[in-house]
Enzyme design. Structure first.
Site, mmCIF file in Angstrom:
data_model
loop_
_atom_site.group_PDB
_atom_site.id
_atom_site.type_symbol
_atom_site.label_atom_id
_atom_site.label_comp_id
_atom_site.label_asym_id
_atom_site.label_seq_id
_atom_site.Cartn_x
_atom_site.Cartn_y
_atom_site.Cartn_z
ATOM 1 N N CYS A 117 -7.970 -25.300 15.744
ATOM 2 C CA CYS A 117 -6.696 -24.944 15.128
ATOM 3 C C CYS A 117 -5.569 -25.400 16.056
ATOM 4 O O CYS A 117 -5.828 -25.789 17.202
ATOM 5 C CB CYS A 117 -6.640 -23.442 14.846
ATOM 6 N N CYS B 237 -12.859 -24.030 18.572
ATOM 7 C CA CYS B 237 -12.030 -24.083 17.375
ATOM 8 C C CYS B 237 -11.020 -25.209 17.578
ATOM 9 O O CYS B 237 -10.666 -25.523 18.710
ATOM 10 C CB CYS B 237 -11.327 -22.730 17.210
ATOM 11 N N ASP C 242 0.868 -1.178 0.000
ATOM 12 C CA ASP C 242 0.000 0.000 0.000
ATOM 13 C C ASP C 242 0.906 1.230 0.000
ATOM 14 O O ASP C 242 2.113 1.136 0.244
ATOM 15 C CB ASP C 242 -0.948 -0.029 1.208
ATOM 16 N N ASP D 173 -3.917 7.098 -3.676
ATOM 17 C CA ASP D 173 -5.309 7.529 -3.833
ATOM 18 C C ASP D 173 -5.738 8.312 -2.594
ATOM 19 O O ASP D 173 -5.095 8.239 -1.545
ATOM 20 C CB ASP D 173 -6.220 6.314 -4.048
ATOM 21 N N CYS E 81 -5.761 -23.724 19.531
ATOM 22 C CA CYS E 81 -6.912 -24.082 20.365
ATOM 23 C C CYS E 81 -6.934 -25.561 20.727
ATOM 24 O O CYS E 81 -7.579 -25.957 21.693
ATOM 25 C CB CYS E 81 -8.202 -23.665 19.676
ATOM 26 N N GLY F 210 -11.739 3.577 0.991
ATOM 27 C CA GLY F 210 -12.551 4.477 1.807
ATOM 28 C C GLY F 210 -13.701 3.795 2.532
ATOM 29 O O GLY F 210 -14.649 4.459 2.948
HETATM 30 N N1 GUN Z 1 -6.444 0.962 3.241
HETATM 31 C C1 GUN Z 1 -7.705 1.036 3.733
HETATM 32 N N2 GUN Z 1 -8.462 1.888 2.980
HETATM 33 C C2 GUN Z 1 -7.663 2.327 1.992
HETATM 34 C C3 GUN Z 1 -7.889 3.206 0.871
HETATM 35 O O1 GUN Z 1 -8.972 3.762 0.673
HETATM 36 N N3 GUN Z 1 -6.816 3.417 0.040
HETATM 37 C C4 GUN Z 1 -5.600 2.820 0.253
HETATM 38 N N4 GUN Z 1 -4.608 3.061 -0.618
HETATM 39 N N5 GUN Z 1 -5.374 1.997 1.294
HETATM 40 C C5 GUN Z 1 -6.389 1.766 2.152
HETATM 41 ZN ZN ZN Z 2 -8.230 -21.677 17.095
#
Ligand code: GUN
Ligand code: ZN
Length: 464
Positions: free
Chosen positions: A275, A273, A88, A123, A278, A190
């Protein structure tokens, strides 16, 4: 760059996502790895079965040591994960703190330099219910940045994020404009504040607006969604990728993901669970451990639970039972139910464009089931290809498949609680023949007689 769809159900798909490096099967959830301090060993994430992770290129870029290592060794080596690594851009920090120290071109080129399997543009996430002018301006900037990223000489396979706040028309416009560009994937951004407030009906509107205009051949990522309640619903709308930091954030505050929702370790007596965590420990064992060890084990359990959710969704797609899974999952919280009610009441016909039209059987429960896409497909075909039921004698439907005589079937149309009107000759075809409905399991004392009578005897008659 390829996204091959191998199987589908509702608008969900099982795909093979290949950007030139490690290949990812979708739907997939990418655990968030904090490059400074991973909560669990990334090798354990791989062992649990995750094929992809996501990390933050902006955090790496800002830290001189990490930046140098990433440029020298690549991002896979920095996070210690051999599979698919998405990065990101710092947009989330932009949304949280209002500012970042990097520009779009720099962070896009940096993500290419460190070998991200998918890199994200800078963004602009607009909060829900923002003034329309703000949302419009942010969409404009986001689209400009996407165009700039596409023109960068060195660029990674790109994630071009759809924004537009809670304005469906802006989401659609943004999606249409980004859809023209050579993206690897389209995240829908968003939505974290909506998910945090459990505004699932709004999430449905946002996702359906974006999906309407996005190219169907591109994978879609729901940014910041790692919620077990939301994932099946989002997959049914056509989202393929998810990411989650919740497994670690929850672990730090003693929260345990389960089929029942989020439970507090403090209050638990049993682990529902099996796993590895657990199976080996009980809640008291974990409570008595030093904090660091407890947080790691809780995070590992949470990852196993998310893995179970994703694999269950995949099974449901391949078995043609995704809608059934979504109904069952959404029943576990009223907010999720509100999301499904929105999907079923407003978008069933839209989903019908993507859904397989014939299956072994369909389970129906209530009004919400009536919106499922397969029933829309039936109603459309009945009106279109079969030309409706004009001129026929309308009969109340009895027990499926209504026991109509073949010869008289052409003169009759049945009123079916779930399907509307059914021409007599279709009573032994899908979906009429294959609906599994609550009333099909009522006890009928006069069963033999009922079956021969060719019509419902009325509720009074059957309950006698
Ligand atoms: N991580 C959570 N929401 C967003 C987003 O709207 N844009 C980006 N780039 N990363 C995010
Ligand atoms: Zn578990």
């Amino acid at each position: 760059m390829r996204f091959e769809v191998r199987d589908r159900d509702v608008a969900g798909r099982i795909g093979r996502f290949d950007t030139g490096g490690p290949v990812v099967t979708t739907p997939e959830l990418m655990p968030v790895i904090n490059p400074h301090e991973p909560t669990v060993d990334p090798k354990d994430i791989e062992r649990i079965g995750f094929e992809a992770v996501i990390t933050n290129a902006y955090i790496v870029w800002k830290d001189e040591d990490l930046r140098e290592r990433a440029v020298d060794e690549g991002i896979h080596s920095v996070v210690g994960f051999d599979g698919f690594v998405m990065t990101d851009s710092g947009s989330f920090q932009l949304a949280e703190y209002g500012d970042v120290e990097v520009d779009n071109r720099t962070i896009v080129e940096f993500q290419a330099e460190i070998g991200s399997d998918v890199g994200t543009i800078l963004d602009i996430p607009t909060p829900p219910d923002a003034p329309r002018e703000v949302a419009e301006r942010d969409v404009k900037t986001t689209v400009e940045r996407a165009k700039e990223a596409v023109e960068c000489e060195e660029r990674p396979p790109l994630a071009l994020t759809v924004q537009g706040s809670t304005y469906p028309d802006l989401r659609e416009k943004c999606a249409a404009e980004l859809g023209e560009l050579p993206a690897a994937v389209h995240p829908i951004g968003g939505v974290v504040p909506l998910l945090e407030d459990y505004r699932f009906a709004d999430v449905v509107d946002v996702v359906m607006a974006a999906k309407k205009a996005l190219p169907p051949e591109k994978p879609v990522h729901l940014f910041g969604c790692g919620h077990p309640l939301a994932i099946p619903l989002a997959v049914a709308m056509g989202c393929d990728l998810f990411d989650s930091a919740s497994y670690a954030l929850y672990a730090k505050t003693g929260r345990y993901l389960s089929v029942l929702g989020t439970l507090r370790l403090e209050e638990m007596r049993w682990f529902p669970c099996r796993c590895p965590v657990c199976s080996r420990y009980d809640p008291q064992d974990l409570r008595e451990m030093p904090e660091e060890e407890r947080v790691e084990l809780l995070a590992l359990h949470n990852l196993n639970e998310l893995r179970r959710v994703i694999d269950t969704v995949r099974c449901a797609i391949s078995g043609g039972e995704l809608w059934e899974l979504v109904e069952a999952t959404c029943r576990s919280h009223p907010a999720a139910w509100a999301g499904l009610v929105r999907l079923s009441s407003r978008y069933g016909d839209e989903l019908a464009r993507w859904s397989p039209s014939v299956k072994r059987s369909l389970k129906v429960y209530d009004e919400v089931s009536k919106g499922r896409p397969e029933l829309h497909i039936y109603r459309d075909r009945m009106r279109g290809r079969f030309g409706g039921v004009e001129g026929r004698r309308i009969v109340k439907a009895g027990r499926r498949p209504y026991d109509v005589e073949w010869l008289e079937s052409w003169e009759l149309a049945f009123v079916d609680e779930w399907l509307g009107l059914v021409p007599g000759e279709l009573t032994r075809t899908f979906p009429c023949h294959s609906l599994v409905e609550p009333s099909g399991f009522e006890r009928r004392r006069d069963d033999g007689e009922d079956r021969r009578s060719g019509g419902r005897r009325g509720d009074e008659g059957r309950r006698r």
